[in-house]
Structure formats: structure tokens, C-alpha cells
Scaffold this motif. Structure first.
Motif, short mmCIF file in Angstrom:
data_model
loop_
_atom_site.label_atom_id
_atom_site.label_comp_id
_atom_site.label_asym_id
_atom_site.label_seq_id
_atom_site.Cartn_x
_atom_site.Cartn_y
_atom_site.Cartn_z
N VAL A 154 0.84 -1.20 0.00
CA VAL A 154 0.00 0.00 0.00
C VAL A 154 0.87 1.26 0.00
CG1 VAL A 154 -1.68 1.33 1.35
CG2 VAL A 154 -1.99 -1.13 1.04
N ASN A 155 1.97 1.25 0.76
CA ASN A 155 2.90 2.38 0.73
C ASN A 155 3.46 2.60 -0.67
OD1 ASN A 155 4.42 4.03 3.12
ND2 ASN A 155 3.22 2.34 3.94
N ALA A 156 3.83 1.52 -1.34
CA ALA A 156 4.36 1.63 -2.70
C ALA A 156 3.33 2.21 -3.65
CB ALA A 156 4.83 0.27 -3.19
N LEU A 157 2.09 1.73 -3.56
CA LEU A 157 1.03 2.21 -4.44
C LEU A 157 0.65 3.66 -4.13
CD1 LEU A 157 -1.24 -0.96 -4.47
CD2 LEU A 157 0.23 -0.15 -6.33
N THR A 158 0.75 4.04 -2.87
CA THR A 158 0.44 5.42 -2.49
C THR A 158 1.51 6.38 -3.00
OG1 THR A 158 -0.73 4.64 -0.52
CG2 THR A 158 -0.08 6.94 -0.54
N ALA A 159 2.75 5.91 -3.08
CA ALA A 159 3.85 6.73 -3.57
C ALA A 159 3.94 6.76 -5.08
CB ALA A 159 5.17 6.23 -2.99
N ALA A 160 3.35 5.78 -5.76
CA ALA A 160 3.57 5.57 -7.18
C ALA A 160 2.67 6.44 -8.06
CB ALA A 160 3.36 4.10 -7.53
N SER A 161 3.15 6.70 -9.26
CA SER A 161 2.31 7.32 -10.28
C SER A 161 1.61 6.26 -11.12
CB SER A 161 3.15 8.23 -11.18
OG SER A 161 4.20 7.50 -11.81
N HIS A 162 2.24 5.09 -11.20
CA HIS A 162 1.70 4.00 -12.03
C HIS A 162 1.99 2.65 -11.38
CE1 HIS A 162 2.22 7.38 -14.83
NE2 HIS A 162 1.20 6.87 -15.50
N ALA A 163 1.25 1.64 -11.82
CA ALA A 163 1.49 0.27 -11.38
C ALA A 163 1.62 -0.63 -12.60
CB ALA A 163 0.36 -0.23 -10.49
N VAL A 164 2.52 -1.59 -12.49
CA VAL A 164 2.66 -2.65 -13.48
C VAL A 164 2.46 -3.98 -12.76
CG1 VAL A 164 4.29 -3.89 -14.96
CG2 VAL A 164 4.18 -1.41 -15.06
N LEU A 165 1.61 -4.82 -13.29
CA LEU A 165 1.36 -6.13 -12.69
C LEU A 165 2.17 -7.18 -13.42
CD1 LEU A 165 -2.54 -5.97 -12.28
CD2 LEU A 165 -0.74 -4.97 -10.85
N VAL A 187 -6.75 2.14 -3.25
CA VAL A 187 -5.72 3.15 -3.03
C VAL A 187 -6.05 4.41 -3.83
CG1 VAL A 187 -3.31 3.73 -3.50
CG2 VAL A 187 -3.88 1.54 -2.42
N GLN A 188 -6.50 4.22 -5.06
CA GLN A 188 -6.85 5.36 -5.90
C GLN A 188 -7.99 6.17 -5.29
OE1 GLN A 188 -8.62 4.54 -9.82
NE2 GLN A 188 -7.02 5.83 -10.70
N GLU A 189 -8.94 5.49 -4.70
CA GLU A 189 -10.10 6.17 -4.11
C GLU A 189 -9.78 6.88 -2.80
OE1 GLU A 189 -14.67 5.14 -2.60
OE2 GLU A 189 -13.44 3.59 -3.54
N ASN A 190 -8.86 6.29 -2.01
CA ASN A 190 -8.67 6.79 -0.65
C ASN A 190 -7.32 7.43 -0.37
OD1 ASN A 190 -11.22 5.70 0.68
ND2 ASN A 190 -10.38 3.82 -0.20
N LEU A 191 -6.29 7.09 -1.15
CA LEU A 191 -4.93 7.50 -0.78
C LEU A 191 -4.16 8.20 -1.89
CD1 LEU A 191 -3.94 4.18 1.05
CD2 LEU A 191 -4.46 6.37 2.16
N ASN A 192 -4.39 7.82 -3.14
CA ASN A 192 -3.58 8.34 -4.25
C ASN A 192 -4.42 8.33 -5.51
OD1 ASN A 192 -1.66 8.98 -6.17
ND2 ASN A 192 -0.49 7.09 -5.97
N GLU A 193 -5.15 9.41 -5.72
CA GLU A 193 -6.08 9.45 -6.85
C GLU A 193 -5.38 9.46 -8.19
OE1 GLU A 193 -6.72 14.33 -7.05
OE2 GLU A 193 -8.34 13.01 -6.41
N ASP A 194 -4.08 9.72 -8.22
CA ASP A 194 -3.37 9.85 -9.49
C ASP A 194 -2.79 8.54 -10.02
OD1 ASP A 194 -3.81 12.63 -9.57
OD2 ASP A 194 -2.08 13.00 -8.30
N ILE A 195 -2.80 7.49 -9.21
CA ILE A 195 -2.16 6.26 -9.67
C ILE A 195 -2.97 5.63 -10.80
CG2 ILE A 195 -3.30 4.77 -7.96
CD1 ILE A 195 -0.66 3.15 -7.88
N GLU A 196 -2.25 5.10 -11.79
CA GLU A 196 -2.88 4.45 -12.93
C GLU A 196 -2.19 3.12 -13.20
OE1 GLU A 196 -2.76 6.97 -16.32
OE2 GLU A 196 -3.82 8.63 -15.36
N LEU A 197 -2.98 2.16 -13.68
CA LEU A 197 -2.42 0.88 -14.11
C LEU A 197 -1.90 1.05 -15.53
CD1 LEU A 197 -1.88 -2.14 -13.73
CD2 LEU A 197 -4.25 -2.56 -14.46
N VAL A 198 -0.58 0.84 -15.72
CA VAL A 198 0.00 1.05 -17.05
C VAL A 198 0.09 -0.25 -17.84
CG1 VAL A 198 2.42 0.75 -16.38
CG2 VAL A 198 1.85 2.27 -18.26
N GLY A 199 0.02 -1.41 -17.17
CA GLY A 199 0.06 -2.64 -17.95
C GLY A 199 0.27 -3.88 -17.12
N VAL A 200 0.15 -5.03 -17.80
CA VAL A 200 0.33 -6.35 -17.21
C VAL A 200 1.39 -7.09 -18.02
CG1 VAL A 200 -0.76 -8.55 -16.60
CG2 VAL A 200 -2.09 -6.41 -16.50
#
Length: 275
Positions: A154-165, A187-200
Motif C-alpha cells: 500500500v505504501n508503494a502504491l500510495t507513492a507511485a504514479s503508475h502500477a505494473v502487474l 488506493v486510488q479512491e482513498n490515498l492516491n487518486e493519481d495512480i494508474e495501471l500502465v500494464g500487465v
């Protein structure tokens, strides 16, 4: 430009996140010419070891613990105190005519697992605060998340601009994707509204395996254009690279295909995470 901070995650273990993170770090630096910071947020510290660091003095655990003399408060930018160069083999060598940006690391340690039990206020934001003014010294920051949906992820996702799975084409890994997607949405709803999933990224592909074909098709059906091609093959050289604490380029022509695949993935991630 702000750094692209990419959390690389799946809460299932064994999917090969470490090889993906280290391979992408090599590609971003050596092929795309980007300055790279890798953050090992997994207490198993496989990325730290794979990048040639054995006994770091100051780790992510120390960063997230905070100031013991000030109620464990996190100072903005304190992550800078933990940044060290990756091992010598990861850096450019003038005697070989090499010229590309350095790869830096914030190392992990086993005691990082204790941070999962932290209960202080704003505990989900501690990595974000620690990276203030530090991350933007780099083009890209790659965070290797632990195989769980706990506080470190959750800390990583809160700090991140994007996520890769990252997933293997097998049932437990693919089914785990829906859970991490739910976590990202929370996380997007409650902690970091800017995070986006960039790919898998599909890892450990073995062509001709009918069971894998089913799960690859399942991932493509569920995620569509978010699936980043090409899938990474299951190759022993990944394990050899990790065990030797060396980048793939150290293995010469035997690693050329893998390096080409990772370069393509790095380019897609860079494009997908752009403004």
C-alpha cells in the motif's frame, strides 16, 4: 518533469517480479538512456542481492521506521539517505566505451517485514513523504513490491504514479491479479487518486503448454490492451543472472533475446506512463 514511479506488483509469490524489475532497470538505463532508482520493498531482499548489494548500512526499513528521537516522524526526502549505487556490474564502464546513466538502489533487509505492523498515523504515506524531492532526481523509479497486499505494498502504491502487474500463466497468479486490481482501486479512491495501471506483464511463458495458453488467453480477455507484449519466456538465464548478481548483458549473446524483449516492455511502460 516528475519521475515516473512504477510499483511492480502481484500479491502472489514466485511470479518473477525481481527478474522483471532488474531486467527493466537494465533496459531503462542501458537501452533507453534513463536514470533509474530501484526500491526494494520486499523483505526477502531478492532485488537487493540481484543488484550486487550485500550489506547496506541504511535501508528502506530505516527510512520507513522514521526518526526514533522524534516519535518516528518521517522527514520529507529522507529516502535520499538510503540511496546507493547498484553493484559495479550494473554501471557503465569507460574502458568498454560505455556511457549510460547510473542505476541506484534503496536496499531492503529482513527486518523490513516489521513495518507491516506499523500503526502510526498516516502510515500508508510514509514512503511518499520519504521520496519527496528525491524521486524527481531520476527519470524512473521502480518499486519491487512484496508478494502481499499489506502495508508495504500500500505504501508503494500510495507513492507511485503508475502500477505494473506481473503474472505467471497459471491459476494462482492470474486469479491474484483481480485482488491487486481491487487494492489499486481502493488506493486510488482513498490515498492516491493519481495512480494508474500502465500494464500487465506475462512472465515465465513456455510455448506449446496448453495449460499456459488458457491462462494467457484469460489475462488477455480480462485486461485487453493493458497486456504488454511480448510475454517473457521462462529461461534459466534469468535465474543465473539473479544468482550471479549481474545484469543480463554480462551473459553476452545468450541473453540477447531476453534483453530485446525487456527493451520493448520498457518502451511500452515509458510511453504508457507519459503525460
Amino acid at each position: 518533469m516528475p519521475a515516473r514511479i512504477i510499483a511492480v506488483c502481484n500479491q502472489k509469490g514466485g511470479v518473477g517480479k525481481t527478474t522483471v524489475v532488474t531486467g527493466l532497470a537494465e533496459s531503462f538505463s542501458q537501452k533507453l538512456g534513463k536514470s533509474v532508482l530501484v526500491i526494494d520493498a520486499d523483505p526477502q531482499r531478492n532485488t537487493t542481492s540481484a543488484m550486487g548489494v550485500t550489506e547496506p548500512e541504511f535501508t528502506l526499513n530505516d527510512v520507513l521506521y522514521g526518526d526514533p528521537d522524534n516519535n518516528q516522524k518521517i522527514a520529507p526526502g529522507v529516502a535520499g539517505d538510503a540511496i546507493i549505487p547498484a553493484g559495479e556490474e550494473w554501471q557503465a564502464r569507460a574502458d568498454r566505451g560505455e556511457d549510460y546513466p547510473t542505476v541506484d538502489l534503496i536496499a531492503s533487509e529482513r527486518n523490513l517485514a516489521s513495518r507491516e505492523r506499523d500503526s502510526m498515523m498516516a502510515r500508508e504515506h510514509r514512503l511518499r513523504i520519504a521520496l519527496k524531492g528525491v524521486a524527481d532526481e531520476y527519470d524512473i523509479v521502480l518499486i519491487d513490491c512484496p508478494p502481499s497486499l499489506g502495508l508495504l505494498t500500500v505504501n508503494a502504491l500510495t507513492a507511485a504514479s503508475h502500477a505494473v502487474l506481473v503474472t505467471e500463466p497459471r491459476v494462482s497468479s492470474v486469479e491474484g491479479l483481480s485482488e491487486i486490481v481491487t487494492t489499486i482501486a481502493e488506493v486510488q479512491e482513498n490515498l492516491n487518486e493519481d495512480i494508474e495501471l500502465v500494464g500487465v506483464i506475462i512472465n515465465k511463458e513456455r510455448k506449446g503448454r496448453s495449460d499456459q495458453t488458457y491462462w494467457i488467453n484469460k489475462v488477455r480477455s480480462d485486461f485487453g490492451d493493458l497486456v504488454l507484449d511480448p510475454p517473457l519466456p521462462d529461461r534459466e538465464i534469468f535465474a543465473r543472472s539473479q544468482a550471479a548478481s549481474q545484469p543480463l548483458r554480462s551473459f553476452g549473446s545468450a541473453a540477447n533475446i531476453l534483453r530485446s524483449d525487456l527493451e520493448q516492455l520498457a518502451q511500452l511502460i515509458w510511453k504508457g506512463s507519459g503525460e
